[in-house]
Design a protein around this motif. Structure first.
Motif, PDB file in Angstrom:
ATOM      1  N   MET A   1     -64.073 -32.156 -89.115  1.00 34.08           N
ATOM      2  CA  MET A   1     -62.774 -32.723 -88.769  1.00 34.08           C
ATOM      3  C   MET A   1     -61.807 -31.573 -88.506  1.00 34.08           C
ATOM      4  O   MET A   1     -61.642 -30.700 -89.354  1.00 34.08           O
ATOM      5  N   THR A   2     -61.179 -31.590 -87.323  1.00 30.90           N
ATOM      6  CA  THR A   2     -60.227 -30.551 -86.945  1.00 30.90           C
ATOM      7  C   THR A   2     -58.895 -31.214 -86.627  1.00 30.90           C
ATOM      8  O   THR A   2     -58.831 -32.107 -85.772  1.00 30.90           O
ATOM      9  N   LEU A   3     -57.858 -30.779 -87.328  1.00 31.41           N
ATOM     10  CA  LEU A   3     -56.527 -31.355 -87.165  1.00 31.41           C
ATOM     11  C   LEU A   3     -55.843 -30.762 -85.942  1.00 31.41           C
ATOM     12  O   LEU A   3     -55.759 -29.538 -85.796  1.00 31.41           O
ATOM     13  N   LEU A   4     -55.366 -31.627 -85.051  1.00 28.24           N
ATOM     14  CA  LEU A   4     -54.690 -31.202 -83.828  1.00 28.24           C
ATOM     15  C   LEU A   4     -53.169 -31.262 -83.966  1.00 28.24           C
ATOM     16  O   LEU A   4     -52.461 -30.435 -83.398  1.00 28.24           O
ATOM     17  N   GLN A   5     -52.659 -32.273 -84.688  1.00 30.56           N
ATOM     18  CA  GLN A   5     -51.215 -32.381 -84.908  1.00 30.56           C
ATOM     19  C   GLN A   5     -50.975 -33.096 -86.227  1.00 30.56           C
ATOM     20  O   GLN A   5     -51.845 -33.806 -86.731  1.00 30.56           O
ATOM     21  N   GLY A   6     -49.792 -32.896 -86.804  1.00 35.50           N
ATOM     22  CA  GLY A   6     -49.439 -33.513 -88.075  1.00 35.50           C
ATOM     23  C   GLY A   6     -49.894 -32.652 -89.235  1.00 35.50           C
ATOM     24  O   GLY A   6     -50.153 -31.452 -89.091  1.00 35.50           O
ATOM     25  N   GLU A   7     -50.002 -33.283 -90.388  1.00 32.63           N
ATOM     26  CA  GLU A   7     -50.430 -32.598 -91.606  1.00 32.63           C
ATOM     27  C   GLU A   7     -51.208 -33.595 -92.448  1.00 32.63           C
ATOM     28  O   GLU A   7     -50.816 -34.755 -92.565  1.00 32.63           O
TER      29      GLU A   7
ATOM     30  N   GLY B   1     -46.645 -37.326 -91.273  1.00 34.19           N
ATOM     31  CA  GLY B   1     -46.440 -37.386 -89.829  1.00 34.19           C
ATOM     32  C   GLY B   1     -47.665 -38.032 -89.206  1.00 34.19           C
ATOM     33  O   GLY B   1     -48.660 -38.303 -89.876  1.00 34.19           O
ATOM     34  N   ASP B   2     -47.596 -38.337 -87.929  1.00 33.90           N
ATOM     35  CA  ASP B   2     -48.781 -38.850 -87.238  1.00 33.90           C
ATOM     36  C   ASP B   2     -49.784 -37.703 -87.152  1.00 33.90           C
ATOM     37  O   ASP B   2     -49.490 -36.653 -86.573  1.00 33.90           O
ATOM     38  N   SER B   3     -50.956 -37.886 -87.750  1.00 36.31           N
ATOM     39  CA  SER B   3     -51.972 -36.837 -87.778  1.00 36.31           C
ATOM     40  C   SER B   3     -53.082 -37.171 -86.794  1.00 36.31           C
ATOM     41  O   SER B   3     -53.750 -38.198 -86.934  1.00 36.31           O
ATOM     42  N   LEU B   4     -53.249 -36.303 -85.821  1.00 32.08           N
ATOM     43  CA  LEU B   4     -54.282 -36.486 -84.807  1.00 32.08           C
ATOM     44  C   LEU B   4     -55.402 -35.491 -85.079  1.00 32.08           C
ATOM     45  O   LEU B   4     -55.151 -34.295 -85.232  1.00 32.08           O
TER      46      LEU B   4
ATOM     47  N   PHE C   1     -53.885 -29.551 -94.890  1.00 32.29           N
ATOM     48  CA  PHE C   1     -54.408 -28.995 -93.650  1.00 32.29           C
ATOM     49  C   PHE C   1     -53.351 -29.124 -92.571  1.00 32.29           C
ATOM     50  O   PHE C   1     -52.714 -30.166 -92.421  1.00 32.29           O
ATOM     51  N   LEU C   2     -53.151 -28.043 -91.829  1.00 34.53           N
ATOM     52  CA  LEU C   2     -52.185 -27.961 -90.744  1.00 34.53           C
ATOM     53  C   LEU C   2     -52.929 -27.913 -89.415  1.00 34.53           C
ATOM     54  O   LEU C   2     -54.138 -27.689 -89.386  1.00 34.53           O
ATOM     55  N   PRO C   3     -52.224 -28.108 -88.287  1.00 33.20           N
ATOM     56  CA  PRO C   3     -52.904 -28.046 -86.996  1.00 33.20           C
ATOM     57  C   PRO C   3     -53.727 -26.766 -86.840  1.00 33.20           C
ATOM     58  O   PRO C   3     -53.276 -25.676 -87.203  1.00 33.20           O
TER      59      PRO C   3
END
Length: 126
Positions: free
Chosen positions: A76-82, A117-120, A95-97
């Motif tokens: 899983m790789t976070l693109l936006q949000g937290e 926040g919205d996490s993508l 985890f941060l972007p």
């Protein structure tokens, strides 16, 4: 004969122990220098992992998933949000972007997930 050049990177892994408890661990992964996209210069590449599917996942702001095992082994790789992820041994990590985790807790108590926040995410199912 030329010497193989490697560069290690840190990889966060979430796993289940024999007692069913989940934990985070930091591991090293060696990347080898390869001519991956000629004529571009060489770059560093990990050993390939067979992927079953890749999906985008959006956790809306305030989403909370209480303790659950992962449905399958995945990256899983976070693109936006937290995201705040908790494991059953009591540790929580944010985890941060750009942050990525190898999720292998497919049994036992699992982990919790809270979106700030919205996490993508992009999820690569292995």
């Amino acid at each position: 004969m030329s010497e193989t050049v490697t560069r290690p990177i840190n990889v966060t892994r979430l796993f289940t122990d024999e007692a069913g408890e989940s934990h985070f661990v930091e591991e090293k992964l060696d990347l080898n220098e390869v001519n991956f996209a000629p004529p571009a210069p060489s770059m560093f590449l990990s050993a390939p992992a067979e992927a079953r599917a890749s999906v985008y996942l959006l956790c809306p702001d305030g989403y909370f998933g209480d303790f659950h095992p992962a449905p399958r082994r995945q990256i899983m790789t976070l693109l936006q949000g937290e995201l705040e992820v908790g494991v059953s041994d009591g540790e929580k990590r944010r985890f941060l972007p750009g942050g990525s985790v190898l999720v292998e807790d497919t049994s036992g108590k699992g982990h919790s997930t809270r979106s700030i926040g919205d996490s993508l995410l992009i999820v690569t199912q292995l």
